[in-house]
Design an enzyme around this catalytic site. Structure first.
Site, PDB file in Angstrom:
ATOM      1  N   ASN A  43      94.392  28.226  -3.535  1.00 27.63           N
ATOM      2  CA  ASN A  43      93.064  27.675  -3.869  1.00 27.63           C
ATOM      3  C   ASN A  43      92.758  27.889  -5.348  1.00 27.63           C
ATOM      4  O   ASN A  43      93.122  28.914  -5.941  1.00 27.63           O
ATOM      5  CB  ASN A  43      91.970  28.261  -2.969  1.00 27.63           C
ATOM      6  CG  ASN A  43      91.836  29.758  -3.027  1.00 27.63           C
ATOM      7  OD1 ASN A  43      92.813  30.474  -3.184  1.00 27.63           O
ATOM      8  ND2 ASN A  43      90.620  30.246  -2.895  1.00 27.63           N
ATOM      9  N   CYS A  54      91.164  23.442  -2.120  1.00 33.96           N
ATOM     10  CA  CYS A  54      91.735  24.410  -1.169  1.00 33.96           C
ATOM     11  C   CYS A  54      93.260  24.460  -1.297  1.00 33.96           C
ATOM     12  O   CYS A  54      93.907  23.489  -1.699  1.00 33.96           O
ATOM     13  CB  CYS A  54      91.402  24.011   0.259  1.00 33.96           C
ATOM     14  SG  CYS A  54      89.653  24.057   0.660  1.00 33.96           S
ATOM     15  N   GLU A  56      95.465  24.320   0.992  1.00 34.05           N
ATOM     16  CA  GLU A  56      96.170  23.349   1.846  1.00 34.05           C
ATOM     17  C   GLU A  56      96.347  22.023   1.118  1.00 34.05           C
ATOM     18  O   GLU A  56      97.408  21.392   1.178  1.00 34.05           O
ATOM     19  CB  GLU A  56      95.366  23.087   3.130  1.00 34.05           C
ATOM     20  CG  GLU A  56      95.231  24.273   4.041  1.00 34.05           C
ATOM     21  CD  GLU A  56      93.991  25.128   3.752  1.00 34.05           C
ATOM     22  OE1 GLU A  56      93.586  25.245   2.572  1.00 34.05           O
ATOM     23  OE2 GLU A  56      93.439  25.683   4.714  1.00 34.05           O
ATOM     24  N   CYS A  87      89.376  24.169   6.312  1.00 34.23           N
ATOM     25  CA  CYS A  87      88.045  23.546   6.251  1.00 34.23           C
ATOM     26  C   CYS A  87      88.117  22.104   6.761  1.00 34.23           C
ATOM     27  O   CYS A  87      89.201  21.523   6.922  1.00 34.23           O
ATOM     28  CB  CYS A  87      87.512  23.586   4.817  1.00 34.23           C
ATOM     29  SG  CYS A  87      88.195  22.317   3.753  1.00 34.23           S
TER      30      CYS A  87
HETATM   31  N1  THU Z   1      89.558  27.696   0.970  1.00 32.90           N
HETATM   32  C1  THU Z   1      90.851  27.283   1.098  1.00 32.90           C
HETATM   33  O1  THU Z   1      91.638  27.362   0.148  1.00 32.90           O
HETATM   34  N2  THU Z   1      91.244  26.784   2.290  1.00 32.90           N
HETATM   35  C2  THU Z   1      90.433  26.647   3.386  1.00 32.90           C
HETATM   36  O2  THU Z   1      90.829  26.084   4.373  1.00 32.90           O
HETATM   37  C3  THU Z   1      89.085  27.205   3.346  1.00 32.90           C
HETATM   38  C4  THU Z   1      88.571  27.591   2.010  1.00 32.90           C
HETATM   39  C5  THU Z   1      89.125  28.249  -0.317  1.00 32.90           C
HETATM   40  C6  THU Z   1      88.198  27.356  -1.098  1.00 32.90           C
HETATM   41  C7  THU Z   1      87.450  28.373  -1.941  1.00 32.90           C
HETATM   42  O3  THU Z   1      88.219  28.621  -3.117  1.00 32.90           O
HETATM   43  C8  THU Z   1      87.447  29.640  -1.109  1.00 32.90           C
HETATM   44  O4  THU Z   1      88.442  29.454  -0.111  1.00 32.90           O
HETATM   45  C9  THU Z   1      86.107  29.941  -0.470  1.00 32.90           C
HETATM   46  O5  THU Z   1      85.622  28.857   0.241  1.00 32.90           O
END
Ligand code: THU
Length: 128
Positions: A43, A54, A56, A87
């Site tokens: 992320n 994110c 993913e 998410c």
């Molecule tokens: N985040 C991800 O990288 N993947 C997810 O599926 C959920 C959230 C990250 C985005 C942000 O940088 C941090 O987690 C908090 O939301």
């Protein structure tokens, strides 16, 4: 090491590259293409918070940019105290670009959850 553990280890290593000064949550992802290649992502947060991406989607967009179109499985590792689900935005993008792949998610203590993407996104938008 099983292929499944291998993917988790790749996601864990990618997590170390997380840039998350605002949330403090580190996330890594490793996506296995049908070709056998694995693409990693972490992320990335910026001061304009809505531009955060994110782990993913970083892994998936890297794979698409690398020419991959068919996928098997994605592993997610985060620094949260329990496995986090992807998410909603990532579920939608994964559905459109990967189809019904397996999604496993892990914390750093060894707890895991595993789903088919269709379980996480049971009524997907897929017009156009
Ligand atoms: N985040 C991800 O990288 N993947 C997810 O599926 C959920 C959230 C990250 C985005 C942000 O940088 C941090 O987690 C908090 O939301």
């Amino acid at each position: 090491m099983t292929p499944h553990n291998d993917l988790r280890e790749t996601a864990k290593r990618a997590m170390e590259n997380s840039r998350s000064p605002f949330s403090g949550l580190k996330v890594g992802a490793a996506l296995k293409a049908k070709s056998g290649k694995v693409f990693a992502g972490a992320n990335i947060e910026t001061a304009s918070l809505g531009l955060t991406i994110c782990a993913e989607r970083v892994a998936l967009f890297s794979a698409i940019a690398g020419g991959e179109r068919e996928f098997e499985e994605i592993a997610i590792v985060s620094s949260a105290d329990e496995p986090i689900p992807p998410c909603g935005a990532c579920r939608q993008v994964m559905w459109e670009l990967c189809g019904d792949i397996r999604v496993s998610t892990h914390d750093l203590k060894g707890a895991s959850e595993s789903f088919k993407l269709s379980e996480l996104l049971p009524f997907p938008f897929e017009k156009f």
